[in-house]
Design an enzyme around this catalytic site. Structure first.
Site, short mmCIF file in Angstrom:
data_model
loop_
_atom_site.label_atom_id
_atom_site.label_comp_id
_atom_site.label_asym_id
_atom_site.label_seq_id
_atom_site.Cartn_x
_atom_site.Cartn_y
_atom_site.Cartn_z
N HIS A 1 -2.07 8.98 -12.60
CA HIS A 1 -2.62 7.64 -12.35
C HIS A 1 -4.13 7.74 -12.11
O HIS A 1 -4.65 8.82 -11.80
CB HIS A 1 -1.97 7.00 -11.12
CG HIS A 1 -0.60 6.45 -11.40
ND1 HIS A 1 0.54 7.21 -11.30
CD2 HIS A 1 -0.19 5.21 -11.80
CE1 HIS A 1 1.59 6.47 -11.61
NE2 HIS A 1 1.18 5.26 -11.92
N LYS B 1 -5.63 5.29 -6.92
CA LYS B 1 -4.26 5.06 -6.43
C LYS B 1 -4.07 5.72 -5.07
O LYS B 1 -4.46 6.85 -4.87
CB LYS B 1 -3.24 5.61 -7.44
CG LYS B 1 -1.81 5.35 -6.99
CD LYS B 1 -0.80 5.46 -8.11
CE LYS B 1 0.61 5.22 -7.62
NZ LYS B 1 0.85 3.87 -7.10
P1 NAD Z 1 -6.04 -2.31 -5.58
O1 NAD Z 1 -6.55 -1.30 -4.59
O2 NAD Z 1 -6.86 -2.58 -6.79
O3 NAD Z 1 -5.77 -3.71 -4.84
C1 NAD Z 1 -5.13 -3.77 -3.61
C2 NAD Z 1 -5.24 -5.18 -3.05
O4 NAD Z 1 -4.56 -5.21 -1.80
C3 NAD Z 1 -6.69 -5.62 -2.78
O5 NAD Z 1 -6.80 -7.00 -3.09
C4 NAD Z 1 -6.84 -5.41 -1.27
O6 NAD Z 1 -7.77 -6.32 -0.68
C5 NAD Z 1 -5.43 -5.71 -0.79
N1 NAD Z 1 -5.14 -5.01 0.47
C6 NAD Z 1 -5.06 -3.69 0.69
N2 NAD Z 1 -4.80 -3.44 1.98
C7 NAD Z 1 -4.69 -4.64 2.59
C8 NAD Z 1 -4.43 -5.06 3.93
N3 NAD Z 1 -4.20 -4.17 4.90
N4 NAD Z 1 -4.41 -6.38 4.19
C9 NAD Z 1 -4.63 -7.30 3.22
N5 NAD Z 1 -4.89 -6.95 1.93
C10 NAD Z 1 -4.93 -5.65 1.63
O7 NAD Z 1 -4.58 -1.80 -5.98
P2 NAD Z 1 -3.70 -2.19 -7.27
O8 NAD Z 1 -3.93 -1.18 -8.34
O9 NAD Z 1 -3.87 -3.63 -7.57
O10 NAD Z 1 -2.24 -1.92 -6.70
C11 NAD Z 1 -1.72 -2.67 -5.60
C12 NAD Z 1 -0.31 -2.18 -5.30
O11 NAD Z 1 0.53 -2.44 -6.44
C13 NAD Z 1 -0.19 -0.68 -5.03
O12 NAD Z 1 0.82 -0.47 -4.06
C14 NAD Z 1 0.25 -0.11 -6.38
O13 NAD Z 1 0.95 1.12 -6.27
C15 NAD Z 1 1.15 -1.22 -6.87
N6 NAD Z 1 1.34 -1.31 -8.32
C16 NAD Z 1 2.59 -1.67 -8.72
C17 NAD Z 1 2.84 -1.87 -10.06
C18 NAD Z 1 4.22 -2.34 -10.48
O14 NAD Z 1 4.48 -2.52 -11.68
N7 NAD Z 1 5.12 -2.57 -9.51
C19 NAD Z 1 1.83 -1.69 -11.01
C20 NAD Z 1 0.56 -1.32 -10.57
C21 NAD Z 1 0.31 -1.14 -9.20
#
Ligand code: NAD
Length: 254
Positions: free
Chosen positions: A147, A151
Site C-alpha cells: 500500500h 497507510k
Molecule cells: P486518509 O488518511 O487519507 O483520511 C483519513 C480521514 O480520517 C481524514 O479525513 C482525517 O481527517 C480523518 N481522521 C483521522 N483520524 C481522525 C480522528 N481521530 N477524528 C476525526 N477524523 C479523523 O485515509 P484514507 O486512505 O482515506 O483511509 C481511511 C480509512 O479507510 C483507513 O482506515 C483505510 O485503511 C480505509 N480504507 C478502506 C478501504 C475499503 O475499501 N474498505 C479502502 C481504502 C481505505
C-alpha cells in the site's frame, strides 16, 4: 429515488473520492460532509467540522452515512448515527476487539455495514483463496500486501480478512510470522505476512500457495480508489432497506 448521503473524513483520500463519485452518479446526493480539520468545499458540497456532525445529521436526516476515517473517529460518528437512527457504511480498518464490540452494540440500533475492502474483485479473491486452501490443505501459504506510504494500519484490513478466509478452511490455529529475520525456518503451519509500504500504491494483495514442486499465486491489484467508492455507494443503496444489524460487503455482492 436519490439516496441522500452523509460522508465523514471528507478531506481524506477515500472520503473525497466517495463525494466525487456520488456527485457523478445520478442516484446519489451528498447532503452532509464533515472532516476533523477545516477543508475546502468539494464541488458544491460544503465540508463542516466533524464536531458538528450530530447537529448536521439532526437537521438533514440523511439515508445513510459513509465513513472512511480512523477507528476512534468511526466510533464517535457511529454513536452519533445510532442516536438519530442513521444507517452506517464504514470502510475504516484497524479496529481492536473492544472497538469491534462497541460497533456491534450500535448495530443493535441501526443497520451497520463494515468492510475492509469494497472492491468486488477482492470479494471474489476471498472465495478463490478459500477454495485453494480447502483443496490443497498441506501447501504452505504466504501473504504479501503493498500500500501507499501514508497507510496507518499494518497488515491491511484486507490482508486480515484474507487470513480469516484461510483460517475458516484450515481446522488448526494459524501461526502468523509478520516478516522474518535471522534463523527462521518455517513449518507447514506458519503463514508469513508481509506488509510493504511504498509510493502511492492504492492496494495490492497476493496469496501464494506452494508445495509438491508447484506454486499457485492468487492476486488482486486495484488501480483507483473510485473502485472502493463505487462499492461503498452500492453498499449504502443496499443497506438503506435493511433492518438493524451487522452486515459485510459479501452480502451486497452475493
Ligand atoms: P486518509 O488518511 O487519507 O483520511 C483519513 C480521514 O480520517 C481524514 O479525513 C482525517 O481527517 C480523518 N481522521 C483521522 N483520524 C481522525 C480522528 N481521530 N477524528 C476525526 N477524523 C479523523 O485515509 P484514507 O486512505 O482515506 O483511509 C481511511 C480509512 O479507510 C483507513 O482506515 C483505510 O485503511 C480505509 N480504507 C478502506 C478501504 C475499503 O475499501 N474498505 C479502502 C481504502 C481505505
Amino acid at each position: 429515488m436519490t439516496l441522500q448521503l452523509a460522508v465523514t473524513g471528507a478531506g481524506g483520500r477515500m472520503g473525497r473520492t466517495v463525494i466525487e463519485t456520488a456527485i457523478d452518479r445520478a442516484d446519489t446526493a451528498v447532503t452532509v460532509a464533515v472532516n476533523r480539520s477545516p477543508t475546502a468545499s468539494i464541488g458544491d458540497i460544503t465540508v463542516d467540522r466533524g464536531a458538528d456532525l450530530s447537529a448536521r445529521l439532526a437537521e438533514t436526516i440523511p439515508d445513510v452515512l459513509i465513513d472512511f476515517t480512523a477507528p476512534t473517529a468511526t466510533l464517535e460518528y457511529v454513536a452519533a448515527c445510532a442516536e438519530i437512527g442513521v444507517p452506517v457504511v464504514t470502510g475504516t480498518t484497524g479496529f481492536d476487539d473492544e472497538q469491534l464490540a462497541a460497533l456491534s452494540e450500535h448495530a443493535t440500533t441501526i443497520p451497520l455495514l463494515r468492510a475492509a475492502n469494497f472492491s468486488p474483485g477482492i470479494a471474489v479473491l476471498r472465495r478463490a483463496v478459500e477454495m485453494v486452501t480447502r483443496l490443497l490443505p498441506e501447501y504452505d501459504i504466504e501473504l504479501t500486501e503493498t500500500h501507499h506510504n501514508g497507510k496507518r494500519d499494518a497488515p491491511s484490513g484486507t490482508a486480515k480478512s484474507l487470513l480469516e478466509s484461510i483460517a475458516a478452511e484450515r481446522d488448526r490455529e494459524l501461526s502468523l510470522a509478520h516478516g522474518r529475520m535471522g534463523d527462521h525456518p518455517t513449518d507447514g503451519d506458519e503463514i508469513g505476512v508481509h506488509a510493504r509500504r511504498a509510493g502511492d500504491v492504492t492496494g495490492d494483495h497476493k496469496v501464494l500457495f506452494a508445495g509438491n514442486d508447484e506454486v499457485i499465486e492468487l492476486g488482486h491489484r486495484v488501480g483507483s480508489r473510485a473502485v472502493f467508492a463505487a462499492g461503498a455507494l452500492d453498499a449504502a443503496a443496499w443497506l438503506v432497506d435493511q433492518p438493524a444489524g451487522e452486515y459485510d460487503f459479501e452480502a451486497v455482492v452475493r
